[in-house]
Scaffold this motif. Structure first.
Motif, PDB file in Angstrom:
ATOM      1  N   PRO A  49       0.818  -1.213   0.000  1.00  0.00           N
ATOM      2  CA  PRO A  49       0.000   0.000   0.000  1.00  0.00           C
ATOM      3  C   PRO A  49       0.854   1.267   0.000  1.00  0.00           C
ATOM      4  O   PRO A  49       1.913   1.307   0.630  1.00  0.00           O
ATOM      5  CB  PRO A  49      -0.806  -0.101   1.300  1.00  0.00           C
ATOM      6  CG  PRO A  49      -0.193  -1.180   2.103  1.00  0.00           C
ATOM      7  CD  PRO A  49       0.675  -2.013   1.222  1.00  0.00           C
ATOM      8  N   ASP A  50       0.401   2.280  -0.719  1.00  0.00           N
ATOM      9  CA  ASP A  50       1.103   3.565  -0.699  1.00  0.00           C
ATOM     10  C   ASP A  50       0.876   4.246   0.643  1.00  0.00           C
ATOM     11  O   ASP A  50       1.733   4.966   1.141  1.00  0.00           O
ATOM     12  CB  ASP A  50       0.579   4.461  -1.834  1.00  0.00           C
ATOM     13  CG  ASP A  50       0.857   3.829  -3.190  1.00  0.00           C
ATOM     14  OD1 ASP A  50       2.040   3.654  -3.508  1.00  0.00           O
ATOM     15  OD2 ASP A  50      -0.108   3.468  -3.887  1.00  0.00           O
ATOM     16  N   ILE A  51      -0.318   4.026   1.216  1.00  0.00           N
ATOM     17  CA  ILE A  51      -0.626   4.552   2.548  1.00  0.00           C
ATOM     18  C   ILE A  51      -1.126   3.369   3.370  1.00  0.00           C
ATOM     19  O   ILE A  51      -1.996   2.614   2.908  1.00  0.00           O
ATOM     20  CB  ILE A  51      -1.718   5.649   2.471  1.00  0.00           C
ATOM     21  CG1 ILE A  51      -1.279   6.762   1.503  1.00  0.00           C
ATOM     22  CG2 ILE A  51      -2.013   6.215   3.862  1.00  0.00           C
ATOM     23  CD1 ILE A  51      -2.381   7.751   1.161  1.00  0.00           C
ATOM     24  N   ASP A  52      -0.551   3.195   4.563  1.00  0.00           N
ATOM     25  CA  ASP A  52      -0.872   1.984   5.332  1.00  0.00           C
ATOM     26  C   ASP A  52      -1.202   2.369   6.775  1.00  0.00           C
ATOM     27  O   ASP A  52      -0.347   2.900   7.495  1.00  0.00           O
ATOM     28  CB  ASP A  52       0.337   1.040   5.310  1.00  0.00           C
ATOM     29  CG  ASP A  52      -0.030  -0.349   5.795  1.00  0.00           C
ATOM     30  OD1 ASP A  52      -1.096  -0.502   6.431  1.00  0.00           O
ATOM     31  OD2 ASP A  52       0.751  -1.284   5.528  1.00  0.00           O
ATOM     32  N   VAL A  53      -2.421   2.057   7.191  1.00  0.00           N
ATOM     33  CA  VAL A  53      -2.845   2.420   8.535  1.00  0.00           C
ATOM     34  C   VAL A  53      -2.004   1.692   9.596  1.00  0.00           C
ATOM     35  O   VAL A  53      -1.879   2.165  10.724  1.00  0.00           O
ATOM     36  CB  VAL A  53      -4.357   2.127   8.668  1.00  0.00           C
ATOM     37  CG1 VAL A  53      -4.614   0.653   8.904  1.00  0.00           C
ATOM     38  CG2 VAL A  53      -4.978   2.965   9.740  1.00  0.00           C
ATOM     39  N   ARG A  54      -1.388   0.572   9.191  1.00  0.00           N
ATOM     40  CA  ARG A  54      -0.564  -0.171  10.151  1.00  0.00           C
ATOM     41  C   ARG A  54       0.697   0.604  10.534  1.00  0.00           C
ATOM     42  O   ARG A  54       1.378   0.245  11.477  1.00  0.00           O
ATOM     43  CB  ARG A  54      -0.191  -1.547   9.582  1.00  0.00           C
ATOM     44  CG  ARG A  54      -1.405  -2.467   9.398  1.00  0.00           C
ATOM     45  CD  ARG A  54      -1.028  -3.739   8.682  1.00  0.00           C
ATOM     46  NE  ARG A  54      -0.452  -3.434   7.371  1.00  0.00           N
ATOM     47  CZ  ARG A  54       0.010  -4.344   6.531  1.00  0.00           C
ATOM     48  NH1 ARG A  54      -0.046  -5.622   6.842  1.00  0.00           N
ATOM     49  NH2 ARG A  54       0.522  -3.984   5.356  1.00  0.00           N
ATOM     50  N   ASP A  55       1.002   1.675   9.802  1.00  0.00           N
ATOM     51  CA  ASP A  55       2.124   2.532  10.224  1.00  0.00           C
ATOM     52  C   ASP A  55       1.752   3.289  11.494  1.00  0.00           C
ATOM     53  O   ASP A  55       2.621   3.819  12.186  1.00  0.00           O
ATOM     54  CB  ASP A  55       2.470   3.561   9.134  1.00  0.00           C
ATOM     55  CG  ASP A  55       3.079   2.891   7.914  1.00  0.00           C
ATOM     56  OD1 ASP A  55       3.521   1.733   8.043  1.00  0.00           O
ATOM     57  OD2 ASP A  55       3.086   3.517   6.834  1.00  0.00           O
ATOM     58  N   TYR A  56       0.450   3.369  11.800  1.00  0.00           N
ATOM     59  CA  TYR A  56      -0.019   4.128  12.971  1.00  0.00           C
ATOM     60  C   TYR A  56      -0.584   3.222  14.068  1.00  0.00           C
ATOM     61  O   TYR A  56      -0.378   3.466  15.241  1.00  0.00           O
ATOM     62  CB  TYR A  56      -1.097   5.144  12.547  1.00  0.00           C
ATOM     63  CG  TYR A  56      -0.616   6.070  11.457  1.00  0.00           C
ATOM     64  CD1 TYR A  56       0.220   7.136  11.755  1.00  0.00           C
ATOM     65  CD2 TYR A  56      -0.960   5.854  10.123  1.00  0.00           C
ATOM     66  CE1 TYR A  56       0.683   7.982  10.754  1.00  0.00           C
ATOM     67  CE2 TYR A  56      -0.501   6.688   9.117  1.00  0.00           C
ATOM     68  CZ  TYR A  56       0.321   7.754   9.439  1.00  0.00           C
ATOM     69  OH  TYR A  56       0.786   8.575   8.451  1.00  0.00           O
ATOM     70  N   VAL A  57      -1.343   2.209  13.631  1.00  0.00           N
ATOM     71  CA  VAL A  57      -2.038   1.338  14.590  1.00  0.00           C
ATOM     72  C   VAL A  57      -1.972  -0.100  14.088  1.00  0.00           C
ATOM     73  O   VAL A  57      -2.272  -0.349  12.916  1.00  0.00           O
ATOM     74  CB  VAL A  57      -3.549   1.715  14.675  1.00  0.00           C
ATOM     75  CG1 VAL A  57      -4.261   0.851  15.696  1.00  0.00           C
ATOM     76  CG2 VAL A  57      -3.755   3.189  14.974  1.00  0.00           C
ATOM     77  N   THR A  58      -1.594  -1.035  14.972  1.00  0.00           N
ATOM     78  CA  THR A  58      -1.711  -2.444  14.568  1.00  0.00           C
ATOM     79  C   THR A  58      -2.425  -3.222  15.668  1.00  0.00           C
ATOM     80  O   THR A  58      -2.345  -2.891  16.856  1.00  0.00           O
ATOM     81  CB  THR A  58      -0.345  -3.136  14.308  1.00  0.00           C
ATOM     82  OG1 THR A  58       0.330  -3.258  15.549  1.00  0.00           O
ATOM     83  CG2 THR A  58       0.501  -2.389  13.307  1.00  0.00           C
ATOM     84  N   VAL A  59      -3.114  -4.272  15.246  1.00  0.00           N
ATOM     85  CA  VAL A  59      -3.855  -5.100  16.193  1.00  0.00           C
ATOM     86  C   VAL A  59      -2.901  -5.762  17.192  1.00  0.00           C
ATOM     87  O   VAL A  59      -3.191  -5.839  18.392  1.00  0.00           O
ATOM     88  CB  VAL A  59      -4.689  -6.150  15.413  1.00  0.00           C
ATOM     89  CG1 VAL A  59      -5.216  -7.217  16.341  1.00  0.00           C
ATOM     90  CG2 VAL A  59      -5.844  -5.462  14.698  1.00  0.00           C
TER      91      VAL A  59
END
Ligand code: GDP
Length: 254
Positions: A49-59
Motif C-alpha cells: 500500500p502507498d498509505i498503510d494504517v498499520r504505520d499508525y495502529v496495529t492489532v
C-alpha cells in the motif's frame, strides 16, 4: 482532484486482491492511482500500500498494550484509526493521486457498522468518493445468500450515503452460466423472485421473497458487474462505472 473508492465486502469477498489487481490494471492503463490499506489487522497483503494504517495502529500492538484478545483489539484499533485521520489525510494530500483505492478491514462490520468508518470516510478528504461493494460469487449462488447480500449492501449504503457500485467478485470461480444467472437477478426482480420460489422453501423462501421486495421498494439499484481479480475480467466495466460516477463518463487521468 482525488477520487476515492472504498472497497467494502464481507470477509474473504476479495477486497484486498481486487485492490491489488485493479490498481495494477489502472497503472497499466496510465491512470494515476494509489492504494491505502485501512485494515489494522492485515497480516499479509497482495500489494504494497502507498498509505498503510498499520504505520499508525496495529492489532498486535493493541493486544499487547491493553491485554485484549484479537476481536477486542481489532475493534479498538479500528476506532483508534479515527484519531489518525490528520496523518492519513496528510499522506493523501502528499501523494495526491487521481484515484485512491481504499482497502477496508477484512470484517466489514469493523468499518461499516462502527462510528469510526463513516467518520473516516467523511474526513479523509472532501473530494468525491464512491463505494465498491463486493458480492462474493460462490456465496451469492444461493438466492437466499444473494438477498442477504442485497440487505448488507443496502445497510452499507444507508451508513455512508455515497454513490455505490456493486461487483460480483471472484466470478472466475463459477460457470459463465451462473454468472449470467446472478447478474440477471440483479437486473430483473422477476428473475430473482422466480429463483427464490424455485430454489427455496418454507421460511427461507418467505423471508427471502419479502426481504427482496422490501429492498426493491427502497429504489436501490444493485446491478452487478462480474469481476475477477485473478483474470482481470470485468475491469473495463468496473472502470467505466467509476468514470460515470466521478467524471460523467470521461477518463479520470489524462
Ligand atoms: P478480503 O478478505 O475481502 O480482502 O479477501 P481477499 O482479497 O483476501 O481474498 C480472499 C481469498 O479469495 C484469497 O485467497 C484470494 O486469493 C481469493 N480471491 C480473491 N479474489 C479472487 C478472484 O477474483 N478469483 C479467485 N479465484 N480468487 C480470489
Amino acid at each position: 482532484m482525488v477520487f476515492i473508492v472504498f472497497i467494502i465486502g464481507t470477509a474473504g469477498s476479495g477486497k484486498s486482491l481486487l485492490t491489488a489487481s485493479f490498481s495494477e490494471w489502472l497503472k497499466i492503463n496510465e491512470q494515476d492511482v494509489a492504494t491505502m490499506n485501512l485494515d489494522p489487522g492485515a497480516a499479509k497483503l497482495p500489494y504494497t500500500p502507498d498509505i498503510d494504517v498499520r504505520d499508525y495502529v496495529t492489532v498486535d500492538e493493541i493486544m499487547e498494550k491493553y491485554d485484549l484478545g484479537p476481536n477486542g483489539a481489532l475493534i479498538m484499533a479500528a476506532d483508534l484509526i479515527a484519531g489518525e485521520i490528520e496523518n492519513l489525510k496528510a499522506e493523501v494530500d502528499d501523494i495526491n493521486p487521481d484515484i485512491l483505492l481504499v482497502d477496508t478491514p477484512g470484517q466489514m462490520e469493523i468499518f461499516a457498522f462502527r462510528a469510526s468508518g463513516p467518520y473516516i470516510a467523511s474526513e479523509i478528504s472532501k473530494e468525491p468518493k464512491a463505494i465498491t461493494y463486493l458480492f462474493d460469487s460462490v456465496f451469492s449462488l444461493n438466492p437466499m445468500n444473494y438477498v442477504s447480500n442485497m440487505f448488507l449492501a443496502a445497510a452499507v449504503y444507508m451508513r455512508f450515503l455515497l454513490p455505490q457500485i456493486h461487483v460480483l467478485s471472484k466470478c472466475d470461480l463459477i460457470s459463465n452460466n451462473d454468472v449470467e444467472i446472478i447478474a440477471g437477478w440483479s437486473e430483473d426482480r422477476e428473475a430473482l423472485e422466480n429463483a427464490i420460489n424455485k430454489m427455496l422453501d418454507g421460511s427461507k423462501r418467505l423471508l427471502s421473497y419479502r426481504l427482496s421486495r422490501t429492498i426493491y421498494q427502497l429504489g436501490l439499484n444493485f446491478s452487478l458487474i462480474p469481476v475477477s481479480a485473478k483474470t482481470n475480467e470485468g475491469f473495463i466495466e468496473l472502470n467505466a462505472a467509476l468514470e460515470r460516477v466521478f467524471a460523467g463518463g470521461e477518463r479520470i487521468t489524462y
